[in-house]
Design a protein around this motif. Sequence first.
Motif, PDB file in Angstrom:
ATOM      1  N   HIS A  90      71.939  -0.595 -13.799  1.00 25.29           N
ATOM      2  CA  HIS A  90      72.098  -1.345 -15.034  1.00 25.29           C
ATOM      3  C   HIS A  90      72.925  -2.614 -14.857  1.00 25.29           C
ATOM      4  N   PHE A  91      73.302  -2.878 -13.630  1.00 28.51           N
ATOM      5  CA  PHE A  91      74.075  -4.095 -13.357  1.00 28.51           C
ATOM      6  C   PHE A  91      73.191  -5.076 -12.602  1.00 28.51           C
ATOM      7  N   PRO A  92      73.511  -6.378 -12.696  1.00 22.53           N
ATOM      8  CA  PRO A  92      72.685  -7.377 -12.014  1.00 22.53           C
ATOM      9  C   PRO A  92      72.498  -6.995 -10.550  1.00 22.53           C
ATOM     10  N   PRO A  93      71.272  -7.084 -10.048  1.00 21.94           N
ATOM     11  CA  PRO A  93      70.979  -6.557  -8.712  1.00 21.94           C
ATOM     12  C   PRO A  93      71.353  -7.514  -7.604  1.00 21.94           C
ATOM     13  N   ASN A  94      72.606  -7.905  -7.488  1.00 24.98           N
ATOM     14  CA  ASN A  94      72.981  -8.690  -6.308  1.00 24.98           C
ATOM     15  C   ASN A  94      74.344  -8.274  -5.799  1.00 24.98           C
ATOM     16  N   GLY A  95      74.709  -8.814  -4.662  1.00 24.30           N
ATOM     17  CA  GLY A  95      75.874  -8.335  -3.955  1.00 24.30           C
ATOM     18  C   GLY A  95      77.191  -8.573  -4.667  1.00 24.30           C
ATOM     19  N   TYR A  96      77.200  -9.550  -5.588  1.00 22.19           N
ATOM     20  CA  TYR A  96      78.493  -9.899  -6.158  1.00 22.19           C
ATOM     21  C   TYR A  96      79.051  -8.787  -7.043  1.00 22.19           C
ATOM     22  N   VAL A  97      78.154  -7.888  -7.492  1.00 23.91           N
ATOM     23  CA  VAL A  97      78.582  -6.803  -8.360  1.00 23.91           C
ATOM     24  C   VAL A  97      79.772  -6.074  -7.769  1.00 23.91           C
ATOM     25  N   ALA A  98      79.562  -5.553  -6.572  1.00 27.92           N
ATOM     26  CA  ALA A  98      80.587  -4.729  -5.956  1.00 27.92           C
ATOM     27  C   ALA A  98      81.919  -5.475  -5.903  1.00 27.92           C
ATOM     28  N   LYS A  99      81.871  -6.740  -5.491  1.00 25.97           N
ATOM     29  CA  LYS A  99      83.112  -7.481  -5.280  1.00 25.97           C
ATOM     30  C   LYS A  99      83.786  -7.844  -6.613  1.00 25.97           C
ATOM     31  N   ASP A 100      83.014  -8.528  -7.470  1.00 20.56           N
ATOM     32  CA  ASP A 100      83.629  -9.115  -8.660  1.00 20.56           C
ATOM     33  C   ASP A 100      83.881  -8.123  -9.786  1.00 20.56           C
ATOM     34  N   LEU A 101      83.142  -7.031  -9.786  1.00 18.79           N
ATOM     35  CA  LEU A 101      83.285  -6.117 -10.913  1.00 18.79           C
ATOM     36  C   LEU A 101      84.329  -5.037 -10.666  1.00 18.79           C
ATOM     37  N   LEU A 102      84.736  -4.887  -9.400  1.00 20.89           N
ATOM     38  CA  LEU A 102      85.660  -3.791  -9.110  1.00 20.89           C
ATOM     39  C   LEU A 102      86.953  -3.865  -9.930  1.00 20.89           C
ATOM     40  N   PRO A 103      87.552  -5.068 -10.044  1.00 25.40           N
ATOM     41  CA  PRO A 103      88.766  -5.120 -10.874  1.00 25.40           C
ATOM     42  C   PRO A 103      88.496  -4.691 -12.312  1.00 25.40           C
ATOM     43  N   LEU A 104      87.325  -5.079 -12.816  1.00 26.82           N
ATOM     44  CA  LEU A 104      86.970  -4.708 -14.187  1.00 26.82           C
ATOM     45  C   LEU A 104      86.824  -3.191 -14.303  1.00 26.82           C
ATOM     46  N   PHE A 105      86.106  -2.587 -13.342  1.00 23.09           N
ATOM     47  CA  PHE A 105      85.968  -1.125 -13.345  1.00 23.09           C
ATOM     48  C   PHE A 105      87.342  -0.467 -13.313  1.00 23.09           C
ATOM     49  N   GLU A 106      88.207  -1.020 -12.478  1.00 23.37           N
ATOM     50  CA  GLU A 106      89.534  -0.428 -12.327  1.00 23.37           C
ATOM     51  C   GLU A 106      90.305  -0.477 -13.649  1.00 23.37           C
ATOM     52  N   ARG A 107      90.214  -1.639 -14.313  1.00 24.56           N
ATOM     53  CA  ARG A 107      90.925  -1.752 -15.596  1.00 24.56           C
ATOM     54  C   ARG A 107      90.358  -0.801 -16.628  1.00 24.56           C
ATOM     55  N   LEU A 108      89.052  -0.477 -16.491  1.00 17.66           N
ATOM     56  CA  LEU A 108      88.427   0.446 -17.440  1.00 17.66           C
ATOM     57  C   LEU A 108      88.683   1.897 -17.056  1.00 17.66           C
ATOM     58  N   GLY A 109      89.360   2.086 -15.909  1.00 17.14           N
ATOM     59  CA  GLY A 109      89.692   3.435 -15.492  1.00 17.14           C
ATOM     60  C   GLY A 109      88.664   4.077 -14.581  1.00 17.14           C
ATOM     61  N   PHE A 110      87.833   3.250 -13.924  1.00 18.17           N
ATOM     62  CA  PHE A 110      86.837   3.795 -12.992  1.00 18.17           C
ATOM     63  C   PHE A 110      87.112   3.297 -11.585  1.00 18.17           C
ATOM     64  N   LEU A 130      81.522   1.689 -19.890  1.00 26.24           N
ATOM     65  CA  LEU A 130      80.623   1.081 -18.906  1.00 26.24           C
ATOM     66  C   LEU A 130      79.672   0.080 -19.554  1.00 26.24           C
ATOM     67  N   ALA A 131      79.343   0.318 -20.838  1.00 22.05           N
ATOM     68  CA  ALA A 131      78.493  -0.648 -21.533  1.00 22.05           C
ATOM     69  C   ALA A 131      79.205  -1.993 -21.649  1.00 22.05           C
ATOM     70  N   LEU A 132      80.523  -1.954 -21.835  1.00 23.33           N
ATOM     71  CA  LEU A 132      81.287  -3.206 -21.891  1.00 23.33           C
ATOM     72  C   LEU A 132      81.251  -3.895 -20.527  1.00 23.33           C
ATOM     73  N   ALA A 133      81.421  -3.094 -19.459  1.00 20.20           N
ATOM     74  CA  ALA A 133      81.373  -3.671 -18.113  1.00 20.20           C
ATOM     75  C   ALA A 133      80.003  -4.296 -17.848  1.00 20.20           C
ATOM     76  N   ARG A 134      78.952  -3.591 -18.257  1.00 23.93           N
ATOM     77  CA  ARG A 134      77.586  -4.053 -18.069  1.00 23.93           C
ATOM     78  C   ARG A 134      77.371  -5.387 -18.790  1.00 23.93           C
ATOM     79  N   LEU A 135      77.980  -5.485 -19.976  1.00 25.74           N
ATOM     80  CA  LEU A 135      77.828  -6.708 -20.760  1.00 25.74           C
ATOM     81  C   LEU A 135      78.603  -7.862 -20.114  1.00 25.74           C
ATOM     82  N   LEU A 136      79.846  -7.586 -19.712  1.00 25.55           N
ATOM     83  CA  LEU A 136      80.683  -8.658 -19.165  1.00 25.55           C
ATOM     84  C   LEU A 136      80.173  -9.121 -17.808  1.00 25.55           C
ATOM     85  N   ALA A 137      79.410  -8.283 -17.115  1.00 27.71           N
ATOM     86  CA  ALA A 137      78.837  -8.694 -15.829  1.00 27.71           C
ATOM     87  C   ALA A 137      77.907  -9.886 -16.001  1.00 27.71           C
TER      88      ALA A 137
END
Lengths: 204, 263
Positions: A90-110, A130-137
């Motif tokens: 459900h996240f954009p299918p490219n490599g930046y997800v892992a790198k750029d979203l990790l801080p966001l996941f962490e703040r959301l408690g994941f 996770l829906a918020l993370a998906r949106l902010l991505a």
Amino acid sequence: MAALRLDGIRPRGLAPILLGVPAGGLVFVSGPSGSGKSLLLRAVADLDPHEGEAWLDATARSALPAPEWRRRVGLLPAESHWWADEVSAHFPPNGYVAKDLLPLFERLGFGPEVLGWGVARLSTGERQRLALARLLANQPEALLLDEATANLDPVNQARVEGIVTDYRTAHAAAVLWVSHDPEQRRRLGGRRLVIRDGRLEDEP
Amino acid sequence: MSLISLGPWDLGLAAALVLLLAAMSWRLHLGVERRVLIAAARSTVQLILLGLVLEVLFAQTSLPLIGALTLVMLLVAGWEVRARQKRRYAGGWGLGIGTLSMFLSSFSVTLLALTVIIRVEPWFQPQYLIPLLGMLLGNTMSGVAIALDGLTRSAWEARGRIEARLQLGADWDGAIADIRRDALRSGLIPIVNAMATAGIVSLPGMMTGQILAGSPPLEAAKYQLMILFLIAAGTGLGGVAAVWIGSRRLFDERHRLRLDRLV
């Protein structure tokens, strides 16, 4: 950074709405259930046929293809839906997800392993975060939030509020937030509106 | 080997079996006796009428008359597709989507078969055209009906998932792609199964007919093969056209999911 302006938007059952949300500004909308709060957000996201125009700074909604408008003006619905089995799909299918979203996941408690989780095992609250993370991505320029913290415990509610506030100030994003929680509306500041008899008024 | 003509008595015996089935349904409270009898009566009237019409057509080989008959066949097939939908498209689309996609597929495949494969002279010779078109329409009809029904049903149930994708910036095509694929697949399964079991489990109707009419079995097999291939192509084309037009119709120009267009 972008300001959001509703120019005569008219969701079903509501009078035409004139409303400006400045860049980096926050506007809360409340009202009894069934008063049309969710329909208002759906109309701004152009999901239902309706009259009226919306503007993102000087760009008219009608001048943009609808998918682009929805990427730039992101809607977080009250109930999130998931179309694939795994969270990562459900996240954009490219490599930046892992790198750029990790801080966001962490703040959301994941942790980073959340991307490999199955959607079926997520709790309601996890889905909402996770829906918020998906949106902010998508890096939207304005946010339409529908009861963004309704199913969250106080800890996660504070997390989500913090993330939205930081995103709003960092990206100077306009935020239109439907919330039934008077505490939250007072706590976060911003303008408070209420739907009464089909009209949008300032909260007394 | 010559054709043994069937008399009224022979047909009557076969019909008695249907009566027996109806009696059994009544006795066992299956509740289908009325439908069995009506369907049997319908097929009797329809087939005898068709036989009469074809006798006239074969004697004349008149293009306008043949065209009129094919049009009637197409419209009835379109009506049947519409009747098999749980969620129909409102307005003329209910009839239009199925009819148009069957027209595109069945007519073009029949035309191809007549002019390029069998090379009939003239190409509209009704003895070839009508049975070919009939078989294609009949099978394409099932495929299109299943595919369209699957599409509209799934779209109705998956509203939240489709709109979630739209909300995140997908266009209409991306938001419904997987549902469309599943619908098309289920529409193609019957003909794929028919091809896979032809000759082992089932002796296909057309081959049976040709053999009964005195054709050498190998000739009948070749014709049957051609028909199976044509039907597969026709069903595939018809299904693709139907789900494509159908899924496009579920969205408007602003990429909104418009389930209000179904009734």
